[in-house]
Scaffold this motif. Structure first.
Motif, short mmCIF file in Angstrom:
data_model
loop_
_atom_site.label_atom_id
_atom_site.label_comp_id
_atom_site.label_asym_id
_atom_site.label_seq_id
_atom_site.Cartn_x
_atom_site.Cartn_y
_atom_site.Cartn_z
N THR A 145 74.41 31.22 26.74
CA THR A 145 74.10 32.20 27.79
C THR A 145 74.01 33.59 27.15
O THR A 145 74.51 34.57 27.69
N GLY A 146 73.36 33.64 26.00
CA GLY A 146 73.31 34.87 25.22
C GLY A 146 72.16 35.78 25.57
O GLY A 146 71.61 35.76 26.67
N ASN A 197 74.87 30.23 15.26
CA ASN A 197 73.84 31.16 15.73
C ASN A 197 74.03 31.49 17.21
O ASN A 197 73.92 32.64 17.63
N ALA A 198 74.32 30.45 18.01
CA ALA A 198 74.50 30.66 19.45
C ALA A 198 75.70 31.55 19.74
O ALA A 198 75.65 32.45 20.59
N VAL A 199 76.80 31.31 19.04
CA VAL A 199 78.02 32.11 19.26
C VAL A 199 77.76 33.58 18.91
O VAL A 199 78.16 34.49 19.64
N GLY A 225 80.59 34.74 27.76
CA GLY A 225 79.49 33.78 27.82
C GLY A 225 79.92 32.38 27.41
O GLY A 225 81.09 32.13 27.08
N GLN A 226 78.97 31.47 27.41
CA GLN A 226 79.25 30.07 27.11
C GLN A 226 78.24 29.51 26.12
O GLN A 226 77.07 29.87 26.14
N VAL A 276 83.96 33.78 23.69
CA VAL A 276 82.90 32.84 24.09
C VAL A 276 83.51 31.45 24.27
O VAL A 276 84.26 30.98 23.42
N GLU A 277 83.18 30.80 25.39
CA GLU A 277 83.68 29.45 25.65
C GLU A 277 82.73 28.42 25.03
O GLU A 277 81.52 28.47 25.25
N LEU A 278 83.28 27.50 24.25
CA LEU A 278 82.48 26.47 23.60
C LEU A 278 82.89 25.11 24.15
O LEU A 278 84.06 24.73 24.09
N SER A 279 81.93 24.37 24.71
CA SER A 279 82.25 23.09 25.34
C SER A 279 81.28 22.00 24.88
O SER A 279 80.20 22.29 24.34
#
Length: 232
Positions: A150-151, A121-123, A130-131, A92-95
């Protein structure tokens, strides 16, 4: 509540006890992988106990924050750095995107805790490729902080319960994958302690966005006799 707590504590305790009894009986060898597994279970227990302490303070009306002028860009960068390794490990890309230099007064420890809960939670709910995006911007007299993913998304019925304690959108998710079920409830309390609010928008199959609304440059300190800041 007591029943839920007992359920959450039972699994890691049973795992730890089972492996230690097996080692005592000579059935299992205390090797590095087993030690790592037992350590992971005890860390889960510690996180759950810390979360319960925060909720106890909230129920007693003693969950307080110590606002001071903060560099929002620095805080979101710190949160992203803390979670980027875990995100990359699952593809997962975290920005981070910060619009300008928003003026904000907040408790930096508690703000990091709130954002960390949302990012974690998002990850967990975003599939590989996803991102997850941390976005900060000013809007009128507020500073808005989005945690967007984008989960898998959350259905409309579940959205009404998203901040309930020990509730998970996916009942089949394990504690290791889904957390204690307390993170969002604690985040909700912490944002309220700042005099702010949190909202969530989601579309099943497309993703979810949590938005924290905080007063821009608000130096008003929430009233109260004690603080929970040191318990984070």
């Amino acid at each position: 509540m007591v029943s839920d707590v007992a359920h959450e504590l039972r699994t890691p305790l049973v795992n730890v006890r089972g492996w230690l009894e097996a080692a005592q009986d000579g059935v299992a060898e205390i090797d590095p992988p087993l030690v790592a597994s037992l350590l992971e279970e005890t860390v889960l227990l510690q996180h759950l106990i810390d979360d319960l302490q925060d909720l106890a303070l909230a129920d007693a009306g003693k969950l307080r924050v110590h606002p001071k002028p903060v560099n929002v860009r620095s805080i979101v960068d710190q949160v992203a750095a803390a979670h980027r390794g875990g995100a990359e490990a699952v593809g997962v890309e975290l920005s981070v995107h910060v619009d300008g230099e928003p003026d904000l007064s907040a408790d930096p420890t508690r703000l990091r805790q709130s954002l960390g809960n949302l990012v974690s939670n998002a990850v967990h709910h975003t599939p590989p490729g996803g991102q997850v995006t941390l976005r900060v911007r000013s809007s009128g007299d507020e500073v808005l902080i989005d945690v967007e993913d984008t989960g898998t998304g959350i259905d409309e019925e579940s959205l009404s319960r998203i901040f309930d304690r020990f509730w998970r959108a996916e009942k089949s998710r394990s504690r290791a994958a889904g957390g204690s079920g307390l993170g969002l409830a604690i985040t909700h309390h912490l944002v309220q302690a700042h005099g702010g609010r949190i909202e969530v928008r989601s579309t099943v199959g497309e993703g979810t966005t949590f938005t924290i609304h905080l007063r821009s440059g608000a130096h008003r300190r929430p009233a109260g006799p004690s603080s929970a800041s040191d318990s984070a």
